[in-house]
Design an enzyme around this catalytic site. Sequence first.
Site: not given
Ligand code: MRU
Length: 369
Positions: A53-55, A90, A203, A244, A254-255
């Site tokens: 996960r993470g962009a 996603r 996370q 993201d 973002n999250k």
């Molecule tokens: O749902 P996730 O864990 O894929 O969420 C993404 C993230 O890790 C965060 O939003 C992050 O801050 C941005 S991606 C580097």
Amino acid sequence: MKVDGKSMRTIWPTEDGEAVEIIDQTLLPHRFVICRLTTLDEAAHAISAMQVRGAPLIGATAAYGVYLALRGDASDKALDAACSALLETRPTAVNLRWAVDEMHSHIAPLAVEEREAAAYARATEICDEDVAICRDIGINGLPLIVEAAKSKPESTPVNILTHCNAGWLAAVDWGTALAPIYAAHNEGIIVRVWVDETRPRNQGAALTAWELGQHGVAHSVIVDNAGGHLMQRGQVDMVITGTDRTTSQGDVCNKIGTYLKALAAHDNNVPFYVALPGPTIDWTMSDGIAEIPIEERNGDEVKWISGRTAENQVVAVDVTPKGSPVANPAFDVTPARLVTGLITERGVCVASYEGLAELYPEQAGQKIL
Ligand code: MRU
């Protein structure tokens, strides 16, 4: 970055090219398990189930997913089907679309027999590029931390709050928001990171705390609601988060929970920075609140929390009354006006179209108005 003192990336092809390996992030921090992906379906599942996960890492995994798909059948039909399947995994992180488009446009013009090798080479390049980009985000963000350190009494840490995980686990290496923090730590600057636990999937508590600990960076995990209080007490020198998807006008998705931190930072005059690689900018969108698709995830992520018991068993427990409905929007949008600056691999800019266009003139020219 380091795991038990050994340098690692989050994704790598096996030597025989038969598989791609990842760290299964759903099992951290209690178990460190490497997982082998050999098919398109396994790659797509790894993304949707958040083993990765993470962009940036989602993009890198999708790139290798295209390669794995083409190993059996490199026809146009198979290429198109693989790209569509990956795009559906996603919806919010735009690096996914960027990587899939990149793979498709690179491979589609080639003869069928050349495609498998070309897909492997391009996916590997995308990963290497991500490492270089994140390293440069660190280099460009470092002066902000150096400046903050100058205004503090000697031997006191620069306190940086972060949300979710935008460290090396979210990318191929280094990370985005944590890259400047690792750069500062490596330079001997004393930093302390406030790690938002980041419900529902934690996370921050599970991943950010784990990777900072592995690299020896001082940190404290806090509940998601503590940040505003710490800012009021002068205990946060800056916030750095990842993103993201960032629109051409600098709105930052973002999250979930990031927006509330930005509001608290604004109210307390705490600088709020967002670190991002170029592929996270969505030049086709400008108004983030109106336009960015927000992933709604399964409510079980809100109801059930997993953790380790005193007996060392990893278990999941339900924290809601039986029958209570839950809602689980996974991301939110922070308007550009609340963002002090965007830290990119090309420099730091104001969160605005003009700021981004100055750093990425070749992309800004293609903006769809
Ligand atoms: O749902 P996730 O864990 O894929 O969420 C993404 C993230 O890790 C965060 O939003 C992050 O801050 C941005 S991606 C580097």
